[in-house]
Motif scaffolding. Structure first.
Motif, PDB file in Angstrom:
ATOM      1  N   GLY A   1       0.803  -1.222   0.000  1.00 58.57           N
ATOM      2  CA  GLY A   1       0.000   0.000   0.000  1.00 58.57           C
ATOM      3  C   GLY A   1       0.831   1.264   0.000  1.00 58.57           C
ATOM      4  N   ARG A   2       2.022   1.202   0.552  1.00 57.27           N
ATOM      5  CA  ARG A   2       2.915   2.368   0.595  1.00 57.27           C
ATOM      6  C   ARG A   2       3.835   2.461  -0.610  1.00 57.27           C
ATOM      7  NH1 ARG A   2       5.162   2.063   6.638  1.00 57.27           N
ATOM      8  NH2 ARG A   2       6.433   0.562   5.549  1.00 57.27           N
ATOM      9  N   HIS A   3       4.003   1.354  -1.324  1.00 53.26           N
ATOM     10  CA  HIS A   3       4.944   1.321  -2.448  1.00 53.26           C
ATOM     11  C   HIS A   3       4.333   2.045  -3.646  1.00 53.26           C
ATOM     12  CE1 HIS A   3       8.564  -0.273  -4.271  1.00 53.26           C
ATOM     13  NE2 HIS A   3       7.853  -0.560  -5.346  1.00 53.26           N
ATOM     14  N   GLN A   4       5.052   2.966  -4.221  1.00 47.23           N
ATOM     15  CA  GLN A   4       4.516   3.800  -5.298  1.00 47.23           C
ATOM     16  C   GLN A   4       4.996   3.399  -6.692  1.00 47.23           C
ATOM     17  OE1 GLN A   4       2.188   6.302  -4.659  1.00 47.23           O
ATOM     18  NE2 GLN A   4       2.220   5.238  -2.700  1.00 47.23           N
ATOM     19  N   GLN A   5       5.792   2.367  -6.795  1.00 48.23           N
ATOM     20  CA  GLN A   5       6.373   1.964  -8.073  1.00 48.23           C
ATOM     21  C   GLN A   5       5.812   0.611  -8.508  1.00 48.23           C
ATOM     22  OE1 GLN A   5       8.520   4.019  -9.710  1.00 48.23           O
ATOM     23  NE2 GLN A   5       8.094   5.453  -8.058  1.00 48.23           N
ATOM     24  N   PRO A   6       5.984   0.264  -9.795  1.00 48.05           N
ATOM     25  CA  PRO A   6       5.548  -1.064 -10.262  1.00 48.05           C
ATOM     26  C   PRO A   6       6.270  -2.187  -9.521  1.00 48.05           C
ATOM     27  CG  PRO A   6       6.004   0.388 -12.114  1.00 48.05           C
ATOM     28  CD  PRO A   6       6.507   1.084 -10.880  1.00 48.05           C
ATOM     29  N   VAL A   7       5.614  -3.336  -9.481  1.00 50.41           N
ATOM     30  CA  VAL A   7       6.088  -4.480  -8.703  1.00 50.41           C
ATOM     31  C   VAL A   7       6.162  -5.711  -9.603  1.00 50.41           C
ATOM     32  CG1 VAL A   7       5.474  -6.017  -6.782  1.00 50.41           C
ATOM     33  CG2 VAL A   7       5.030  -3.562  -6.603  1.00 50.41           C
ATOM     34  N   ARG A   8       7.229  -6.491  -9.437  1.00 50.67           N
ATOM     35  CA  ARG A   8       7.299  -7.826 -10.037  1.00 50.67           C
ATOM     36  C   ARG A   8       6.830  -8.815  -8.989  1.00 50.67           C
ATOM     37  NH1 ARG A   8      12.559  -9.561 -12.934  1.00 50.67           N
ATOM     38  NH2 ARG A   8      11.101 -11.099 -13.716  1.00 50.67           N
ATOM     39  N   VAL A   9       6.177  -9.876  -9.441  1.00 51.77           N
ATOM     40  CA  VAL A   9       5.595 -10.848  -8.529  1.00 51.77           C
ATOM     41  C   VAL A   9       6.245 -12.209  -8.753  1.00 51.77           C
ATOM     42  CG1 VAL A   9       3.457 -11.987  -7.809  1.00 51.77           C
ATOM     43  CG2 VAL A   9       3.412  -9.592  -8.549  1.00 51.77           C
ATOM     44  N   GLY A  10       6.553 -12.876  -7.654  1.00 50.74           N
ATOM     45  CA  GLY A  10       7.115 -14.221  -7.710  1.00 50.74           C
ATOM     46  C   GLY A  10       6.413 -15.125  -6.727  1.00 50.74           C
ATOM     47  N   GLN A  11       6.724 -16.399  -6.844  1.00 51.45           N
ATOM     48  CA  GLN A  11       6.090 -17.387  -5.968  1.00 51.45           C
ATOM     49  C   GLN A  11       7.071 -18.511  -5.673  1.00 51.45           C
ATOM     50  OE1 GLN A  11       3.076 -20.349  -7.464  1.00 51.45           O
ATOM     51  NE2 GLN A  11       1.725 -18.983  -6.325  1.00 51.45           N
ATOM     52  N   ILE A  12       7.010 -19.003  -4.451  1.00 49.04           N
ATOM     53  CA  ILE A  12       7.722 -20.213  -4.049  1.00 49.04           C
ATOM     54  C   ILE A  12       6.669 -21.151  -3.464  1.00 49.04           C
ATOM     55  CG2 ILE A  12       9.409 -21.232  -2.467  1.00 49.04           C
ATOM     56  CD1 ILE A  12      10.860 -18.482  -2.526  1.00 49.04           C
ATOM     57  N   ALA A  13       6.619 -22.357  -3.981  1.00 52.78           N
ATOM     58  CA  ALA A  13       5.704 -23.373  -3.457  1.00 52.78           C
ATOM     59  C   ALA A  13       6.540 -24.442  -2.782  1.00 52.78           C
ATOM     60  CB  ALA A  13       4.876 -23.976  -4.591  1.00 52.78           C
ATOM     61  N   ALA A  14       6.245 -24.717  -1.518  1.00 50.59           N
ATOM     62  CA  ALA A  14       6.971 -25.756  -0.786  1.00 50.59           C
ATOM     63  C   ALA A  14       6.841 -27.082  -1.522  1.00 50.59           C
ATOM     64  CB  ALA A  14       6.432 -25.879   0.632  1.00 50.59           C
ATOM     65  N   ALA A  15       7.908 -27.855  -1.520  1.00 52.33           N
ATOM     66  CA  ALA A  15       7.928 -29.134  -2.245  1.00 52.33           C
ATOM     67  C   ALA A  15       6.816 -30.071  -1.777  1.00 52.33           C
ATOM     68  CB  ALA A  15       9.295 -29.802  -2.086  1.00 52.33           C
ATOM     69  N   ASP A  16       6.454 -30.000  -0.502  1.00 47.00           N
ATOM     70  CA  ASP A  16       5.391 -30.880   0.004  1.00 47.00           C
ATOM     71  C   ASP A  16       4.002 -30.275  -0.158  1.00 47.00           C
ATOM     72  OD1 ASP A  16       5.266 -28.917   1.959  1.00 47.00           O
ATOM     73  OD2 ASP A  16       5.761 -30.267   3.621  1.00 47.00           O
ATOM     74  N   GLY A  17       3.916 -29.086  -0.749  1.00 50.25           N
ATOM     75  CA  GLY A  17       2.625 -28.450  -1.000  1.00 50.25           C
ATOM     76  C   GLY A  17       1.986 -27.804   0.212  1.00 50.25           C
ATOM     77  N   SER A  18       2.700 -27.740   1.331  1.00 57.82           N
ATOM     78  CA  SER A  18       2.098 -27.239   2.571  1.00 57.82           C
ATOM     79  C   SER A  18       1.981 -25.717   2.616  1.00 57.82           C
ATOM     80  CB  SER A  18       2.895 -27.724   3.777  1.00 57.82           C
ATOM     81  OG  SER A  18       4.229 -27.254   3.702  1.00 57.82           O
ATOM     82  N   TRP A  19       2.851 -25.002   1.929  1.00 64.43           N
ATOM     83  CA  TRP A  19       2.859 -23.543   1.952  1.00 64.43           C
ATOM     84  C   TRP A  19       3.088 -23.003   0.546  1.00 64.43           C
ATOM     85  CZ3 TRP A  19       2.033 -20.123   5.922  1.00 64.43           C
ATOM     86  CH2 TRP A  19       1.958 -20.664   7.206  1.00 64.43           C
ATOM     87  N   THR A  20       2.500 -21.833   0.301  1.00 63.44           N
ATOM     88  CA  THR A  20       2.804 -21.054  -0.899  1.00 63.44           C
ATOM     89  C   THR A  20       3.219 -19.670  -0.426  1.00 63.44           C
ATOM     90  OG1 THR A  20       1.212 -22.254  -2.250  1.00 63.44           O
ATOM     91  CG2 THR A  20       1.893 -20.084  -3.048  1.00 63.44           C
ATOM     92  N   PHE A  21       4.325 -19.193  -0.963  1.00 57.07           N
ATOM     93  CA  PHE A  21       4.859 -17.880  -0.596  1.00 57.07           C
ATOM     94  C   PHE A  21       4.819 -16.978  -1.813  1.00 57.07           C
ATOM     95  CE2 PHE A  21       6.780 -21.016   2.122  1.00 57.07           C
ATOM     96  CZ  PHE A  21       6.555 -20.479   3.375  1.00 57.07           C
ATOM     97  N   MET A  22       4.368 -15.756  -1.613  1.00 54.50           N
ATOM     98  CA  MET A  22       4.363 -14.757  -2.663  1.00 54.50           C
ATOM     99  C   MET A  22       5.453 -13.745  -2.364  1.00 54.50           C
ATOM    100  SD  MET A  22       2.064 -15.910  -4.670  1.00 54.50           S
ATOM    101  CE  MET A  22       2.096 -14.578  -5.859  1.00 54.50           C
TER     102      MET A  22
ATOM    103  N   PHE B   1       7.168 -10.034  -3.591  1.00 56.36           N
ATOM    104  CA  PHE B   1       6.920  -8.789  -4.292  1.00 56.36           C
ATOM    105  C   PHE B   1       8.253  -8.061  -4.386  1.00 56.36           C
ATOM    106  CE2 PHE B   1       3.173 -10.100  -1.942  1.00 56.36           C
ATOM    107  CZ  PHE B   1       2.261 -10.222  -2.983  1.00 56.36           C
ATOM    108  N   LEU B   2       8.683  -7.806  -5.611  1.00 55.96           N
ATOM    109  CA  LEU B   2      10.021  -7.283  -5.873  1.00 55.96           C
ATOM    110  C   LEU B   2       9.945  -5.940  -6.580  1.00 55.96           C
ATOM    111  CD1 LEU B   2      11.378 -10.608  -7.399  1.00 55.96           C
ATOM    112  CD2 LEU B   2      11.643  -9.855  -5.032  1.00 55.96           C
ATOM    113  N   THR B   3      10.973  -5.106  -6.361  1.00 62.25           N
ATOM    114  CA  THR B   3      11.038  -3.845  -7.092  1.00 62.25           C
ATOM    115  C   THR B   3      11.285  -4.130  -8.566  1.00 62.25           C
ATOM    116  OG1 THR B   3      13.389  -3.613  -6.605  1.00 62.25           O
ATOM    117  CG2 THR B   3      11.851  -2.509  -5.102  1.00 62.25           C
ATOM    118  N   GLU B   4      10.825  -3.225  -9.403  1.00 60.08           N
ATOM    119  CA  GLU B   4      10.852  -3.435 -10.853  1.00 60.08           C
ATOM    120  C   GLU B   4      12.268  -3.531 -11.419  1.00 60.08           C
ATOM    121  OE1 GLU B   4       9.056  -1.351 -14.870  1.00 60.08           O
ATOM    122  OE2 GLU B   4       9.141  -0.170 -13.028  1.00 60.08           O
TER     123      GLU B   4
END
Length: 131
Positions: free
Chosen positions: A89-110, A112-115
């Motif tokens: 909400g405070r970031h004023q610039q475009p964002v790149r989005v990534g994801q990491i999914a745990a190998a066992d499927g228990s967690w998904t992490f998002m 958010f990176l600077t452009e």
């Protein structure tokens, strides 16, 4: 719509949409719960991707704010989601989005990176529930 309900990424663990696994490991050196857990998931064989292109931070903050309310209502465990919403909400610039999914499927992490320089703005995780 993929931002609201990201699917598990089924890629070669060495793949990453142009972002190397080692770079992601360096970015996830924070001491917040989500970054620590995302780094552990990555190092334990989790799948990862950083999508090409960018999106505005404000709509992401709104989407993940809705997701925060949804997970709270349903009692779904999250890591650092409220803080990620605040930072987006405070970031004023475009964002790149990534994801990491745990190998066992228990967690998904998002992620958010600077452009331009790929610094980590925020990382959040959600425990995946199996129906």
């Amino acid at each position: 719509m993929w931002l609201l309900y990201p699917a598990a990424v089924e890629q070669d663990p060495g793949a990453g949409g142009g972002v190397e696994r080692e770079l992601l490991e360096r970015l996830l050196v924070g001491d917040d719960d989500a970054s620590v857990a995302a780094l552990a998931a990555l190092r334990c064989g989790g799948f990862h991707v950083v999508w090409e292109g960018t999106t505005a931070a404000e709509p992401l903050a709104l989407i993940y704010g809705r997701r925060l309310r949804h997970t709270r209502r349903r009692g779904i465990e999250t890591k650092n989601l409220a803080r990620a919403v605040e930072l987006l909400g405070r970031h004023q610039q475009p964002v790149r989005v990534g994801q990491i999914a745990a190998a066992d499927g228990s967690w998904t992490f998002m992620l958010f990176l600077t452009e331009y320089d790929g610094r980590l703005i925020a990382c959040t995780g959600v425990r995946r529930t199996h129906v």
